[in-house]
Design an enzyme around this catalytic site. Sequence first.
Site, short mmCIF file in Angstrom:
data_model
loop_
_atom_site.label_atom_id
_atom_site.label_comp_id
_atom_site.label_asym_id
_atom_site.label_seq_id
_atom_site.Cartn_x
_atom_site.Cartn_y
_atom_site.Cartn_z
N SER A 50 -4.48 -3.34 1.88
CA SER A 50 -5.20 -4.42 1.67
C SER A 50 -5.19 -5.60 2.51
CB SER A 50 -4.87 -5.26 0.45
OG SER A 50 -4.94 -4.39 -0.93
N1 SAH Z 1 -0.51 -2.12 -2.45
C1 SAH Z 1 -1.20 -1.69 -1.15
C2 SAH Z 1 -2.54 -1.32 -1.21
C3 SAH Z 1 -3.16 0.22 -1.38
S1 SAH Z 1 -4.62 0.77 -1.96
C4 SAH Z 1 -0.64 -2.10 0.24
O1 SAH Z 1 -0.04 -2.84 0.11
O2 SAH Z 1 -0.71 -1.18 0.94
C5 SAH Z 1 -4.53 1.08 -3.59
C6 SAH Z 1 -3.52 2.39 -4.02
O3 SAH Z 1 -3.42 2.62 -5.23
C7 SAH Z 1 -3.78 3.72 -3.31
O4 SAH Z 1 -2.59 3.99 -2.60
C8 SAH Z 1 -4.15 4.46 -4.53
O5 SAH Z 1 -3.74 5.85 -4.06
C9 SAH Z 1 -3.18 4.06 -5.56
N2 SAH Z 1 -3.64 4.33 -6.88
C10 SAH Z 1 -4.87 4.52 -7.23
N3 SAH Z 1 -4.70 4.85 -8.62
C11 SAH Z 1 -3.64 4.90 -9.02
C12 SAH Z 1 -2.77 5.31 -10.33
N4 SAH Z 1 -3.41 5.65 -11.18
N5 SAH Z 1 -1.29 5.38 -10.33
C13 SAH Z 1 -0.66 4.69 -9.07
N6 SAH Z 1 -1.45 4.49 -7.73
C14 SAH Z 1 -2.70 4.54 -7.89
#
Ligand code: SAH
Length: 205
Positions: A50
């Site tokens: 993000s």
């Molecule tokens: N918090 C992260 C942002 C990652 S983007 C950071 O600081 O880099 C969002 C993430 O959510 C992705 O890696 C995606 O694979 C994950 N995601 C999507 N659906 C999910 C679910 N049902 N359970 C766990 N993770 C999930």
Amino acid sequence: MEKLRLRGITDEQVLEAVGQLPRHYFLDKAFEEHAYLDKPFPIGNKQTISQPFTVAYQTAMLKVEKRQRILEIGTGSGYQAAILSLLGARVFTIERQEALYQKTAPLLEQLGFSNIRAYFGDGYKGLPEMAPFDGILFTAGAEDIPQAVFDQLKVGGRLVVPLGKGQQTMYCITKTKEGKAEVIEEGDLFSFVPFLKGVKESKTF
Ligand code: SAH
């Protein structure tokens, strides 16, 4: 940090944590030189880290206090989890993509974030064995809040979630004594990667 302040982030502890944490630790080598631009970047497996603004915004909305138990859904690069850790939270973070989990869990350990526990699993189910949580943070755009996850929030706790299709509105929701969901803040519009059901095991690609 002045840029974040100008965009309306006023929580000094959050600004300090974002200022303190080198973002390049969490980016693929190829993107290191861009790590300090306020942009999202690919982290592999079609996911992004993000923007610092988004991380600061969600963290400020969560109003984390020291030693609180926080569940993060969507570990991704681990950057958001690390910010929560710097604020003194006990962080439980869950990722549905095994390849990302396998990359990020050891990284967080190497960087010395001993108050973060990373899990590979489906955020739709949350982490019932570690519940209840003082705060829950979704870092993927959801169409609704799974009941199983809401059940893991303490009464009076804060749940921050970007809700909507395509673009999402940021909401902070609490749980009343009666166990009902109540919106306590409605924030700005964002574009998150989608919250998906089920897990993706690394042997499938
Ligand atoms: N918090 C992260 C942002 C990652 S983007 C950071 O600081 O880099 C969002 C993430 O959510 C992705 O890696 C995606 O694979 C994950 N995601 C999507 N659906 C999910 C679910 N049902 N359970 C766990 N993770 C999930």
